[in-house]
Write an enzyme that holds these catalytic residues in place. Structure first.
Site, PDB file in Angstrom:
ATOM      1  N   GLN A 103      -7.277  -3.677 -15.666  1.00 19.25           N
ATOM      2  CA  GLN A 103      -8.035  -2.521 -14.462  1.00 19.25           C
ATOM      3  C   GLN A 103      -7.933  -1.387 -14.425  1.00 19.25           C
ATOM      4  O   GLN A 103      -8.599  -0.310 -14.085  1.00 19.25           O
ATOM      5  CB  GLN A 103      -7.472  -3.070 -13.042  1.00 19.25           C
ATOM      6  CG  GLN A 103      -7.944  -4.494 -12.654  1.00 19.25           C
ATOM      7  CD  GLN A 103      -9.458  -4.594 -12.439  1.00 19.25           C
ATOM      8  OE1 GLN A 103     -10.137  -3.824 -12.227  1.00 19.25           O
ATOM      9  NE2 GLN A 103      -9.929  -5.764 -12.774  1.00 19.25           N
TER      10      GLN A 103
ATOM     11  N   HIS B 253     -14.956  -5.789 -20.847  1.00 13.06           N
ATOM     12  CA  HIS B 253     -15.888  -5.676 -19.911  1.00 13.06           C
ATOM     13  C   HIS B 253     -15.629  -5.284 -18.404  1.00 13.06           C
ATOM     14  O   HIS B 253     -16.546  -5.109 -17.580  1.00 13.06           O
ATOM     15  CB  HIS B 253     -16.418  -7.128 -19.666  1.00 13.06           C
ATOM     16  CG  HIS B 253     -15.841  -8.231 -18.945  1.00 13.06           C
ATOM     17  ND1 HIS B 253     -15.907  -8.616 -17.731  1.00 13.06           N
ATOM     18  CD2 HIS B 253     -14.418  -8.667 -19.207  1.00 13.06           C
ATOM     19  CE1 HIS B 253     -15.096  -9.327 -17.189  1.00 13.06           C
ATOM     20  NE2 HIS B 253     -14.106  -9.464 -18.204  1.00 13.06           N
TER      21      HIS B 253
ATOM     22  N   CYS C 161     -12.566 -19.173   1.681  1.00 14.46           N
ATOM     23  CA  CYS C 161     -13.708 -19.843   1.803  1.00 14.46           C
ATOM     24  C   CYS C 161     -14.780 -19.437   0.355  1.00 14.46           C
ATOM     25  O   CYS C 161     -15.472 -19.911   0.162  1.00 14.46           O
ATOM     26  CB  CYS C 161     -14.622 -19.779   2.930  1.00 14.46           C
ATOM     27  SG  CYS C 161     -14.747 -17.658   3.514  1.00 14.46           S
TER      28      CYS C 161
END
Lengths: 460, 460
Positions: free
Chosen positions: B175, B194, B318
């Protein structure tokens, strides 16, 4: 420049390039994400998988994209061996597999597994009934066609035999997938996009349903758990577009290239003295032809051809980092010195092939002249009953050149002994004997442990 | 569309795209070949390695290109562990490492190794003196900054401590590498192109001289034996060109994005009730900000933001294939429901951030309204001494919503028990207590082995 080495890597096909550019815009996002760019990337990946599976002849959910053909082979072999580790630990491979397969086999052996190498005949082909799988065979591996000499393997027959024995067969289809699917009930298949005009960075691994498979790498949910790492969707899309494009024209182009390859196979021995054309004459890749030139140093030959504008590759020892001849040529038992592999690009102009055939004899002649080779076994020294020539410390093709120089100095029926510490001599001295109709007697350790003594009996 | 999820993947930087196109023409050949195209490819690869090493802060011969950041991590961890297997088998990792590190750790544990996870504080940071390496520690792993909450780790301090102890430290710089080199005497470093605007298909693995390293994959002479498979030179060239481009503007752009991130961190809790902004306030990545919204379902929130044109990611259960909250949020002990990670692209317009701040309160309000949430702990039912609410089979954020609805129904000092079988409740019920100044008593197994019973004492 004329690149006659597409078997190493082909430039990106124009259709692949177009697809790559479009997919850089549309397919850069993480396909696991639920937002728009992610869904779009997922759609591209799914569509590419469907098209690739169609070209391979498997179901989309059987096919994973990997970062290279090497990764597909390493992952496929390790996963299949691990999946069947309770069945047994024997791995059966042909002796002429790509080094990625043989290195995976070495790793298996180093981890306590058993590796059986299947020999090939002088054309580089395994016997159709020659894969001796056993109850405890975990996996068999066979290429669809050889990458160095172009010989096609009896994959369909071996796959049938493996299926009958309940052993999975992994097919390395790297050289052939651009020309067509692989026949037969294989269980795993690996391929590499940059061999068919796709970009670097994409391999394929197909694992047919019912094949036991347990990856050995750390868990990663992408690509059905079979290929870790962020999906390279632009490259995958480009690879599959290129595959479809080359398949569309494969039949016509294969016919055309077969004609050119046949011309090279026929004309080179006519144009260049002392050449051995290797590989099967008929059951072969359409675009690839290999020959070896006596009394020539492969590295110099490649360099001279490069100067004339031709890029080719070679299995000669002098072009290898390990200074040993290609394992394929060794397994075939054919001449390795002055080895040239020509692999024609799709769309190659006939004129370029003709120019190659004009240039090659001049170039070989120049290289031989520099090495002081006349092409005749000369003799002419004082006749002597036995002769030992010491070429210790001299590299291929010197031992064979020296042997040819003196063979006429011994009477018919007498023996010349060549001392050599070049690994290539083990292959090239017997090959020379076969080409020059001399008798290869055998080898023994050299005196005082220096090199090897190769013995040749003069016949004529 | 506004993509605020560059921490997952960034589109290819224009400079990278230019470099890719040029290198497709110039760098497609096998760099091991001696002919013109091969030599040209080799030169491109060598130049890219020099530039990448310069950006990383290592020597070119210490740096290998891999097919992805995941491959760099897997290969780096396995190779370092194997290289020091005689020293010991302990692997020390922070609890908030990327899943590629944690999966590699699981593989190490499955193979009989020992794994020690280092906890983090509520900001996601390990203690600077908190890496308890031992004589038999084979390897320690620490990210430069967290990928989910942006918190920077004390890498330089931990690297110094590891060096003093003679233990190699592997830094996952995925990062942060686009923003600058990693300080400190680390031994191995991994990154992923990327993430900084390079193409997919390129990772970096640096292994500093003197670090014991023994790859576990089959032999392959490319990339110093550390990354098998055909070199992806066009992508490598593009990746390095993009890295140089983003580094050139890194300082200015980091300052600008820090301002926008600070604005989001300050304004979101003002604009949206019941939000927890997570991660360290100062020691953080310049472009990344994360918050969680009570009484909101993360998947619906993402979907609604997507409809408004914003792409973000979430660590809510979720949105995960395993229906568990992100391991990072769990390790921090912060709220996971309604979690949103915003990672701003370089060059993002201030207006887009402002529009996000306008849209977010409306969207959260809509999602809460659909779930019947008013934002007030309502109560209003008959007062009862003890209360058990059964939310078995209901997913996050329902257990917390139900808890909030009834907390007013028990007298201050009494206990509400929430039965839940959703893994997220373990994190979100205590987090709710902290946010709403209620007392989290603890958990015990649910009645008849169904789910877990979480107990909350009403305070006010």
């Amino acid at each position: 420049m004329t690149n006659f080495d597409v078997a190493s890597a082909a430039p990106l096909h124009p259709v692949g390039r177009q697809a790559l550019l479009a997919a850089l815009d549309e397919g850069w996002a993480d396909p696991a994400r639920l937002y728009r760019e992610g869904r779009r990337a997922r759609m591209l990946l799914d569509a590419a998988r469907e098209a690739a599976a169609d070209a391979v002849g498997c179901r989309p959910d059987e096919l994973s994209f990997t970062p290279s053909g090497t990764h597909a082979l390493h992952t496929g072999i390790a996963g299949a061996l691990n999946g069947r580790r309770r069945v047994g630990r024997q791995l059966v491979v042909s002796a002429v597999e790509h080094s990625a397969v043989l290195h995976a086999a070495e790793a298996h052996a180093a981890a306590g597994g058993e590796v059986t190498e299947i020999p090939v005949d002088r054309t580089g082909r395994v016997a159709a009934d020659g894969f001796p799988v056993r109850d405890d065979t975990a996996l068999a591996c066979l290429q669809s066609a050889n990458h160095e000499v172009g010989t096609e393997q009896p994959v369909a027959e071996v796959a049938e035999a493996c299926r009958a024995a309940g052993v999975p067969l992994l097919v390395d289809a790297a050289q052939s997938l651009g020309w067509g699917p692989v026949a037969g009930p294989w269980s795993l298949l690996a391929a590499s996009a940059h061999k068919w005009g796709g970009p670097a960075g994409v391999g394929l691994l197909a694992v047919r349903k019912g094949t036991r498979f347990a990856p050995v790498h750390p868990a990663d949910e992408r690509e059905a758990g079979r290929s870790p790492g962020f999906e390279n969707i632009p490259a995958v899309v480009a690879a599959v577009a290129a595959l479809r494009a080359v398949r569309d024209e494969a039949e016509d182009e294969a016919g055309r290239l077969r004609g050119l390859v046949r011309r090279i196979r026929e004309r080179v021995p006519e144009l260049v003295p002392d050449v051995e054309v290797v590989g099967d004459g008929e059951r072969r890749l359409p675009h690839l032809v290999t020959f070896s030139c006596l009394y020539v140093d492969g590295e110099t030959l490649l360099h001279e051809l490069d100067r004339e504008g031709f890029s080719v590759s070679s299995g000669s020892s002098c072009t290898s980092s390990t200074l040993t001849p290609s394992h394929v040529l060794r397994a075939m038992g054919v001449l390795s010195e002055g080895n040239v592999r020509v692999s024609l690009p799709r769309g190659v102009a006939e004129d370029d092939v003709e120019r190659f055939l004009r240039v090659l004899p001049e170039v070989v002649g120049r290289v031989r002249a520099e090495l002081g080779v006349t092409g005749e076994e000369r003799g002419g020294g004082p006749q002597t009953a036995e002769l030992v020539i010491d070429t210790l410390g001299k590299r291929c093709p010197i031992p064979v050149i020296e042997l040819a120089k003196v063979i006429g100095d011994v009477p018919v029926g007498s023996v010349v002994t060549v001392l050599s510490d070049d690994e290539a001599a083990r292959l090239d001295i017997p090959a020379w004997c076969e080409m020059r109709a001399q008798e290869y007697v055998g080898e023994q350790p050299g005196p005082e442990g220096r090199g090897t003594a190769y013995q040749v009996r003069r016949r004529g």
